[in-house]
Structure formats: structure tokens, C-alpha cells
Design a protein around this motif. Structure first.
Motif, short mmCIF file in Angstrom:
data_model
loop_
_atom_site.label_atom_id
_atom_site.label_comp_id
_atom_site.label_asym_id
_atom_site.label_seq_id
_atom_site.Cartn_x
_atom_site.Cartn_y
_atom_site.Cartn_z
N LYS A 172 6.19 19.94 77.49
CA LYS A 172 6.59 21.28 77.08
C LYS A 172 5.74 22.33 77.77
O LYS A 172 6.24 23.36 78.21
CB LYS A 172 6.49 21.44 75.56
CG LYS A 172 7.56 20.73 74.79
CD LYS A 172 7.38 20.93 73.30
CE LYS A 172 8.36 20.11 72.51
NZ LYS A 172 8.16 20.24 71.07
N SER B 277 7.14 25.09 80.38
CA SER B 277 6.87 26.51 80.15
C SER B 277 6.27 27.16 81.39
O SER B 277 6.67 28.26 81.79
CB SER B 277 5.92 26.66 78.96
OG SER B 277 5.56 28.00 78.76
N LYS C 243 8.96 27.48 84.07
CA LYS C 243 9.90 28.57 83.77
C LYS C 243 9.30 29.92 84.15
O LYS C 243 9.99 30.78 84.70
CB LYS C 243 10.27 28.56 82.29
CG LYS C 243 11.27 27.49 81.93
CD LYS C 243 11.65 27.57 80.45
CE LYS C 243 12.68 26.53 80.10
NZ LYS C 243 13.06 26.59 78.68
#
Length: 83
Positions: free
Chosen positions: A58, A62, A65
Motif C-alpha cells: 500500500k 501510494s 500514485k
């Protein structure tokens, strides 16, 4: 203050994997030792349930992104300048 997931994961690594003192790491990063303690506690709970890998994934997603968003912004600026 909300910290990025990548920052959180790296701070926890300094304490759990590299053996640095929690208070020292918090001071070096300019953050509350209580927050770091909570992050370490949550990471230990996740690792006991097998969620540590998903937490790192995750954090990586992140970060990717954010990098993609920055690259898209740069592309848009270049496209505007080219027309």
C-alpha cells in the motif's frame, strides 16, 4: 499532521528492523514519539496477522500514485507549452 504511508513505513523500519531507539528516530524525523509508537504497535499487530506485506505494498502504491500525478502534471505543462 498526516504523513505519507511511505514515510510511516520507513520510520517503523528504523525502529523494528534496524534497531534504532523509538525516541531517537522520532526526534530525528521531527515527529511525536507517541505517533511513532502507535505506528510500530500497529505494524507489529499487522505482522502477526500477516498484513505487513500488504502494508508495504500500500505504501509503495501510494508513492507510485504520487509520482504518476506529478508526471501527468509535467506532461500537461509541456503539452500546453507546445501548442
Amino acid at each position: 499532521m498526516k504523513y505519507p504511508a511511505v514515510f510511516e513505513a520507513e520510520a517503523v523500519k528504523h525502529v523494528t528492523e534496524r534497531g534504532h531507539g523509538l525516541v531517537d528516530v522520532a526526534k530525528r524525523l521531527g515527529m511525536s514519539d507517541k505517533s511513532l509508537y502507535l505506528w510500530v504497535l500497529l505494524a507489529k499487530e499487522e505482522s502477526s496477522t500477516g498484513g505487513a506485506e500488504s502494508s508495504l505494498l500500500k505504501a509503495e502504491v501510494s508513492g507510485l500514485k504520487a509520482e504518476l500525478k506529478r508526471a501527468d502534471g509535467e506532461r500537461d505543462i509541456l503539452n500546453t507549452a507546445a501548442t
